[in-house]
Design a protein around this motif. Structure first.
Motif, PDB file in Angstrom:
ATOM      1  N   THR A  43     -15.680 -13.567   0.710  1.00 60.73           N
ATOM      2  CA  THR A  43     -15.670 -12.130   0.447  1.00 60.73           C
ATOM      3  C   THR A  43     -16.313 -11.830  -0.906  1.00 60.73           C
ATOM      4  OG1 THR A  43     -13.679 -11.875   1.776  1.00 60.73           O
ATOM      5  CG2 THR A  43     -14.179 -10.102   0.221  1.00 60.73           C
ATOM      6  N   LEU A  44     -16.016 -12.661  -1.883  1.00 62.48           N
ATOM      7  CA  LEU A  44     -16.607 -12.505  -3.211  1.00 62.48           C
ATOM      8  C   LEU A  44     -18.133 -12.555  -3.126  1.00 62.48           C
ATOM      9  CD1 LEU A  44     -15.951 -12.355  -6.285  1.00 62.48           C
ATOM     10  CD2 LEU A  44     -15.931 -14.845  -6.276  1.00 62.48           C
ATOM     11  N   ALA A  45     -18.653 -13.530  -2.425  1.00 64.27           N
ATOM     12  CA  ALA A  45     -20.105 -13.676  -2.267  1.00 64.27           C
ATOM     13  C   ALA A  45     -20.708 -12.456  -1.566  1.00 64.27           C
ATOM     14  CB  ALA A  45     -20.419 -14.946  -1.477  1.00 64.27           C
ATOM     15  N   GLU A  46     -20.029 -11.963  -0.525  1.00 64.02           N
ATOM     16  CA  GLU A  46     -20.528 -10.783   0.188  1.00 64.02           C
ATOM     17  C   GLU A  46     -20.547  -9.551  -0.712  1.00 64.02           C
ATOM     18  OE1 GLU A  46     -17.941 -10.475   3.549  1.00 64.02           O
ATOM     19  OE2 GLU A  46     -18.888 -12.155   4.608  1.00 64.02           O
ATOM     20  N   ARG A  47     -19.490  -9.360  -1.499  1.00 64.16           N
ATOM     21  CA  ARG A  47     -19.395  -8.169  -2.349  1.00 64.16           C
ATOM     22  C   ARG A  47     -20.438  -8.138  -3.452  1.00 64.16           C
ATOM     23  NH1 ARG A  47     -12.843  -7.700  -3.096  1.00 64.16           N
ATOM     24  NH2 ARG A  47     -12.424  -6.961  -0.981  1.00 64.16           N
ATOM     25  N   ILE A  48     -20.808  -9.301  -3.973  1.00 62.89           N
ATOM     26  CA  ILE A  48     -21.785  -9.286  -5.079  1.00 62.89           C
ATOM     27  C   ILE A  48     -23.164  -9.781  -4.647  1.00 62.89           C
ATOM     28  CG2 ILE A  48     -20.047  -9.387  -6.892  1.00 62.89           C
ATOM     29  CD1 ILE A  48     -20.522 -12.313  -7.175  1.00 62.89           C
ATOM     30  N   HIS A  49     -23.319 -10.001  -3.332  1.00 64.37           N
ATOM     31  CA  HIS A  49     -24.627 -10.309  -2.735  1.00 64.37           C
ATOM     32  C   HIS A  49     -25.235 -11.606  -3.272  1.00 64.37           C
ATOM     33  CE1 HIS A  49     -24.251  -6.354  -1.022  1.00 64.37           C
ATOM     34  NE2 HIS A  49     -24.135  -5.836  -2.224  1.00 64.37           N
ATOM     35  N   ILE A  50     -24.428 -12.683  -3.217  1.00 73.42           N
ATOM     36  CA  ILE A  50     -24.931 -14.025  -3.525  1.00 73.42           C
ATOM     37  C   ILE A  50     -24.434 -14.963  -2.434  1.00 73.42           C
ATOM     38  CG2 ILE A  50     -25.054 -13.650  -6.032  1.00 73.42           C
ATOM     39  CD1 ILE A  50     -22.434 -15.258  -6.315  1.00 73.42           C
ATOM     40  N   SER A  51     -24.976 -16.171  -2.397  1.00 76.45           N
ATOM     41  CA  SER A  51     -24.533 -17.134  -1.382  1.00 76.45           C
ATOM     42  C   SER A  51     -23.128 -17.639  -1.709  1.00 76.45           C
ATOM     43  CB  SER A  51     -25.499 -18.321  -1.324  1.00 76.45           C
ATOM     44  OG  SER A  51     -25.346 -19.126  -2.496  1.00 76.45           O
ATOM     45  N   ARG A  52     -22.439 -18.120  -0.667  1.00 77.96           N
ATOM     46  CA  ARG A  52     -21.097 -18.688  -0.881  1.00 77.96           C
ATOM     47  C   ARG A  52     -21.168 -19.901  -1.804  1.00 77.96           C
ATOM     48  NH1 ARG A  52     -18.576 -19.278   4.946  1.00 77.96           N
ATOM     49  NH2 ARG A  52     -20.743 -19.203   5.512  1.00 77.96           N
ATOM     50  N   THR A  53     -22.205 -20.710  -1.652  1.00 83.14           N
ATOM     51  CA  THR A  53     -22.362 -21.889  -2.500  1.00 83.14           C
ATOM     52  C   THR A  53     -22.490 -21.478  -3.965  1.00 83.14           C
ATOM     53  OG1 THR A  53     -23.444 -23.070  -0.699  1.00 83.14           O
ATOM     54  CG2 THR A  53     -23.783 -23.936  -2.919  1.00 83.14           C
ATOM     55  N   ASN A  54     -23.286 -20.454  -4.224  1.00 82.45           N
ATOM     56  CA  ASN A  54     -23.475 -19.955  -5.589  1.00 82.45           C
ATOM     57  C   ASN A  54     -22.154 -19.386  -6.120  1.00 82.45           C
ATOM     58  OD1 ASN A  54     -24.528 -19.042  -8.011  1.00 82.45           O
ATOM     59  ND2 ASN A  54     -25.864 -17.503  -7.089  1.00 82.45           N
ATOM     60  N   ALA A  55     -21.453 -18.614  -5.304  1.00 80.99           N
ATOM     61  CA  ALA A  55     -20.177 -18.029  -5.731  1.00 80.99           C
ATOM     62  C   ALA A  55     -19.169 -19.122  -6.055  1.00 80.99           C
ATOM     63  CB  ALA A  55     -19.625 -17.098  -4.649  1.00 80.99           C
ATOM     64  N   TYR A  56     -19.064 -20.114  -5.183  1.00 78.36           N
ATOM     65  CA  TYR A  56     -18.129 -21.213  -5.404  1.00 78.36           C
ATOM     66  C   TYR A  56     -18.470 -21.958  -6.694  1.00 78.36           C
ATOM     67  CZ  TYR A  56     -15.386 -25.409  -4.708  1.00 78.36           C
ATOM     68  OH  TYR A  56     -14.503 -26.434  -4.887  1.00 78.36           O
ATOM     69  N   ALA A  57     -19.746 -22.272  -6.896  1.00 77.66           N
ATOM     70  CA  ALA A  57     -20.172 -23.009  -8.094  1.00 77.66           C
ATOM     71  C   ALA A  57     -19.894 -22.205  -9.359  1.00 77.66           C
ATOM     72  CB  ALA A  57     -21.660 -23.357  -8.000  1.00 77.66           C
ATOM     73  N   ARG A  58     -20.139 -20.917  -9.303  1.00 73.98           N
ATOM     74  CA  ARG A  58     -19.903 -20.079 -10.481  1.00 73.98           C
ATOM     75  C   ARG A  58     -18.412 -19.964 -10.802  1.00 73.98           C
ATOM     76  NH1 ARG A  58     -23.832 -16.371 -12.500  1.00 73.98           N
ATOM     77  NH2 ARG A  58     -25.894 -16.765 -11.652  1.00 73.98           N
ATOM     78  N   VAL A  59     -17.585 -19.777  -9.791  1.00 84.19           N
ATOM     79  CA  VAL A  59     -16.140 -19.697 -10.040  1.00 84.19           C
ATOM     80  C   VAL A  59     -15.645 -21.021 -10.621  1.00 84.19           C
ATOM     81  CG1 VAL A  59     -13.859 -19.491  -8.948  1.00 84.19           C
ATOM     82  CG2 VAL A  59     -15.687 -17.882  -8.351  1.00 84.19           C
ATOM     83  N   GLU A  60     -16.095 -22.133 -10.063  1.00 83.45           N
ATOM     84  CA  GLU A  60     -15.711 -23.445 -10.597  1.00 83.45           C
ATOM     85  C   GLU A  60     -16.150 -23.606 -12.053  1.00 83.45           C
ATOM     86  OE1 GLU A  60     -13.818 -26.010  -9.346  1.00 83.45           O
ATOM     87  OE2 GLU A  60     -13.316 -24.446  -7.905  1.00 83.45           O
TER      88      GLU A  60
END
Length: 168
Positions: A43-60
């Motif tokens: 959901t985070l990736a969808e809301r800010i228009h980035i890939s799930r992989t990018n969202a996961y890496a950034r949160v980590e």
């Protein structure tokens, strides 16, 4: 790349190394997670228009760098049985702040405490079930801590959130 963030020097909390500066995507991630810490990475990736992989890496990375320090539920004090709130200012003996801080951290109903520069040395937020419990915290526990010279208490009648934080 600058080593400064909007909040200061850009050091990862306690790590002794510099954290990279936050970019717009990082800020949008923080905004979404502050709004709802239970948001899934998808959901985070969808809301800010980035890939799930990018969202996961950034949160980590934000977790690893100490920018995000954890996730928790926000509790309404009154609904949870803590109907009396007060700010308690303490004046303490010089050079006792370490010991006083350690003792305050063990006092039940103290939600938050901060060391200050100014007229008082410490400001604590106390959330207690009632006035009798508040009285016990201030007069029975806090004032008996070695190094505490005096206290001053302000009852809280109503609370509201301000817009001071860019992630609130």
């Amino acid at each position: 790349m600058s080593q400064e963030t909007a909040g200061g020097a850009g050091r990862a909390a306690g790590s002794g190394r510099s954290a990279r500066a936050l970019d717009e995507v990082d800020r949008r991630i923080l905004d979404e997670l502050v709004r709802d810490g239970r948001t899934s990475v998808r959901t985070l990736a969808e809301r800010i228009h980035i890939s799930r992989t990018n969202a996961y890496a950034r949160v980590e990375r934000l977790l690893r760098d100490g920018v995000i320090t954890g996730f928790r539920a926000q509790v309404a004090p009154e609904a949870a049985g803590l109907g009396t709130s007060a700010y308690v200012a303490l004046t303490i003996e010089q050079n006792t702040w370490r010991e006083v801080s350690a003792e305050l951290a063990r006092v039940r109903y103290i939600e938050h405490a901060a060391l200050l520069g100014g007229d008082h040395d410490v400001l604590a937020l106390v959330r207690a079930p009632d006035n009798a419990a508040l009285r016990d915290v201030v007069l029975g526990q806090v004032q008996s801590i070695p190094g505490v010279l005096s206290t001053r208490t302000w009852l809280v009648f109503e609370e509201f959130d301000g817009a001071g934080s860019p992630w609130a």
